[in-house]
Design an enzyme around this catalytic site. Structure first.
Site, PDB file in Angstrom:
ATOM      1  N   LYS A  40       0.854  -1.179   0.000  1.00 37.01           N
ATOM      2  CA  LYS A  40       0.000   0.000   0.000  1.00 37.01           C
ATOM      3  C   LYS A  40       0.895   1.236   0.000  1.00 37.01           C
ATOM      4  O   LYS A  40       1.934   1.257   0.677  1.00 37.01           O
ATOM      5  CB  LYS A  40      -0.870  -0.058   1.253  1.00 37.01           C
ATOM      6  CG  LYS A  40      -1.923   0.996   1.426  1.00 37.01           C
ATOM      7  CD  LYS A  40      -2.701   0.675   2.690  1.00 37.01           C
ATOM      8  CE  LYS A  40      -3.866   1.610   2.933  1.00 37.01           C
ATOM      9  NZ  LYS A  40      -4.646   1.184   4.136  1.00 37.01           N
ATOM     10  N   SER A 112      -9.375   1.243   3.643  1.00 39.57           N
ATOM     11  CA  SER A 112      -8.593   2.067   2.745  1.00 39.57           C
ATOM     12  C   SER A 112      -7.626   1.277   1.867  1.00 39.57           C
ATOM     13  O   SER A 112      -7.048   1.815   0.927  1.00 39.57           O
ATOM     14  CB  SER A 112      -7.798   3.106   3.548  1.00 39.57           C
ATOM     15  OG  SER A 112      -6.867   2.482   4.425  1.00 39.57           O
ATOM     16  N   SER A 136      -9.507  -1.287   7.480  1.00 39.87           N
ATOM     17  CA  SER A 136      -8.977  -1.022   6.142  1.00 39.87           C
ATOM     18  C   SER A 136      -8.352  -2.210   5.434  1.00 39.87           C
ATOM     19  O   SER A 136      -8.094  -2.145   4.234  1.00 39.87           O
ATOM     20  CB  SER A 136      -7.954   0.111   6.208  1.00 39.87           C
ATOM     21  OG  SER A 136      -8.585   1.322   6.528  1.00 39.87           O
TER      22      SER A 136
END
Length: 394
Positions: A40, A112, A136
Site C-alpha cells: 500500500k 482504505s 482497512s
C-alpha cells in the site's frame, strides 16, 4: 520507471500507484521465495515515491523493517497500490479516481487498502501489504472476495515503523491474499511461529449477530459461518457489542490531523474536500475532547474483556452488505438507510481500536459479489487464531 500505469491495463485501473520497470527481487532460498507482493502506498520503499493517493504534501517516510524483512525472506516486491486518500476513509475514494471492485467495476472496492485487495483478487501478486486502522484490511478483503489478516497491535513482526501513519494508536499492518494458505505462509515466515492446526471441538465462540446492522446477505454469511463452527464442535454463545465510533472518530481524526499539520497549514492543503473536512474536524478537537475519547476507549476495552469472559474466539460480520455502487453514500439496512461510513466501521472498529487480532474471511453471494465474517481472538493469540482457521473447510 513507470508511474500510475493504469491506462495501459484497463483491468488494473486504480490499482497501481507506482510500478517500476522491474521488481525488487527477494533473497534467494528464503521461505517466501517464489512469492510476489505489493505494498500500500503508505509504506516507505527506498528509491520509490510515496503519495498516499493524495495531491497534498506529505512528510518523508524511509523504508521500514517490514518491507526489508519480507525481501530478506525471499518475496519479490512488484509495486505500490492505491488506497483511500491518506487511509482516512472506507470506500477507496482518492485524488486519482479510486479503485473499481474486481467483482463488479460499478461498485467500490472498499478502503482504505483498496488497491491491495484488488491486486490480489486480480492475481497481480501473491499477497499485498495493507494497513488497518478501523477496518482497512478487512472491509476491502470482504468486498473483493479475498482473505485479510489484521495482526494484534504491537506485534513486532508486523511493524508499522516507516509507514505513513493515520492514527499511531490504532494503525496495524497486515497481509491480504487470495487464499488463507498464503496468509499463513507469510505469517509463519515473519514471526517464526507455526500456526499449528487446532480442532474446533469444545472451542467457546461468541457470536456477534449485530442485530439490525446487517442486510440479508451479510446476515446469511454470519449464520452460515456459525453453523460451520458448530458442526466442527464449537460451542456458540451470543454476544452483543455497542457502537464504538464515538471514541474512534475523535481519536483517529485528531491523530491524523497531527500527522498532516504541515499540509493543513498551507493555504491550499491539496486534499480532496471530504478528506480535508475530516482533518479540519480532527484539528479542531480540544485536548479535553481527545482525552475523553481515550477514556471511552478504555471503557470499551474493559467492556470487550467482560463480554469475552469464558470465550475463546469471537465470530462477527465483516461488512453490513455487499459492496455499494460507486458514489453511494448510504446503505439500506433493516432499520432504514445508514451512512456508509457508520454502517461499515461500527462492525470493524472495535478490534482495531482495541488491538485484537482479527481474520477476515470472504463469503460469496449468489449474485457474484462478496461479503464476509471476522474471527477475532484475544491479544497475543494470533497463532492460535490462525491455527483454528487452518482447520476450516475450504
Amino acid at each position: 520507471m513507470k508511474v500510475r500505469p493504469d491506462v495501459a491495463a484497463p483491468a488494473q485501473r486504480g490499482v497501481w500507484a507506482y510500478l517500476p520497470d522491474a521488481p525488487l527481487e527477494g533473497a534467494g532460498g528464503g521461505p517466501l521465495s517464489g512469492l510476489t507482493f505489493n505494498v500500500k502506498d503508505l509504506f516507505g520503499v527506498e528509491g520509490w515515491p510515496l503519495h498516499a493517493s493524495t495531491r497534498a504534501p506529505l512528510p518523508p517516510v524511509p523504508q521500514g523493517p517490514l518491507v526489508t524483512r519480507l525481501l530478506a525472506l525471499g518475496a519479490a516486491l512488484v509495486g505500490k497500490t492505491h488506497l483511500h486518500e491518506i487511509a482516512l476513509g472506507i470506500s477507496g475514494a482518492n485524488a486519482f479516481g479510486g479503485t473499481p471492485n474486481p467483482l463488479d467495476a460499478a461498485r467500490v472496492t472498499g478502503g482504505s487498502s483498496s488497491g491491495a485487495a484488488a491486486s490480489v483478487a486480480l492475481g497481480l501478486t501473491d499477497f499485498a501489504l495493507g494497513t488497518d486502522t478501523g477496518g482497512s484490511i478487512r472491509v476491502p478483503a470482504a468486498w473483493c472476495g479475498v482473505v485479510g489478516f489484521k495482526p494484534g497491535k504491537g506485534d513486532p513482526a508486523w511493524s508499522t515503523d516507516s509507514v505513513l501513519p493515520l492514527s499511531v494508536t490504532c494503525d496495524h499492518a497486515g497481509p491480504l491474499a487470495r487464499d488463507l494458505g498464503t496468509v499463513l505462509r507469510v505469517q509463519e515466515a515473519l514471526t517464526g511461529q507455526a500456526a499449528a492446526p487446532r480442532s474446533w471441538e469444545g472451542v467457546r465462540v461468541g457470536v456477534w449477530h449485530a442485530d439490525g446492522w446487517l442486510d440479508d446477505q451479510a446476515r446469511g454469511a454470519l449464520l452460515a459461518a456459525a453453523a460451520t463452527l458448530e458442526s466442527l464442535g464449537a460451542v456458540l454463545t451470543p454476544v452483543q457489542l455497542p457502537d464504538m465510533l464515538d471514541a474512534y472518530s475523535d481519536i483517529v481524526q485528531s491523530e491524523a490531523a497531527a500527522v498532516h499539520r504541515g499540509a493543513l497549514a498551507r493555504p491550499e492543503p491539496g486534499f480532496t474536500p471530504g478528506t480535508l473536512a475530516l482533518l479540519r474536524r480532527g484539528a479542531g478537537l480540544t485536548d479535553s475532547e481527545v482525552r475523553a475519547a481515550r477514556d471511552r476507549r478504555d471503557a470499551y476495552r474493559a467492556l470487550l474483556d467482560e463480554r469475552m469472559t469464558g470465550l475463546d474466539v469471537l465470530l462477527a460480520p465483516a461488512v453490513p452488505c455487499a459492496a455499494p455502487l460507486q458514489g453511494q453514500d448510504s446503505v439500506a439496512l433493516p432499520g432504514g438507510p445508514v451512512p456508509l461510513r457508520v454502517a461499515v466501521l461500527r462492525l470493524t472498529v472495535p478490534f482495531s481500536m482495541l488491538g485484537w487480532p482479527t481474520l477476515a474471511l470472504p463469503h460469496r453471494t449468489p449474485d457474484g459479489l462478496s461479503v464476509g465474517v471476522q474471527l477475532v481472538a484475544r491479544p497475543g493469540q494470533d497463532a492460535a487464531l490462525l491455527g483454528l482457521a487452518r482447520t476450516l473447510p475450504a
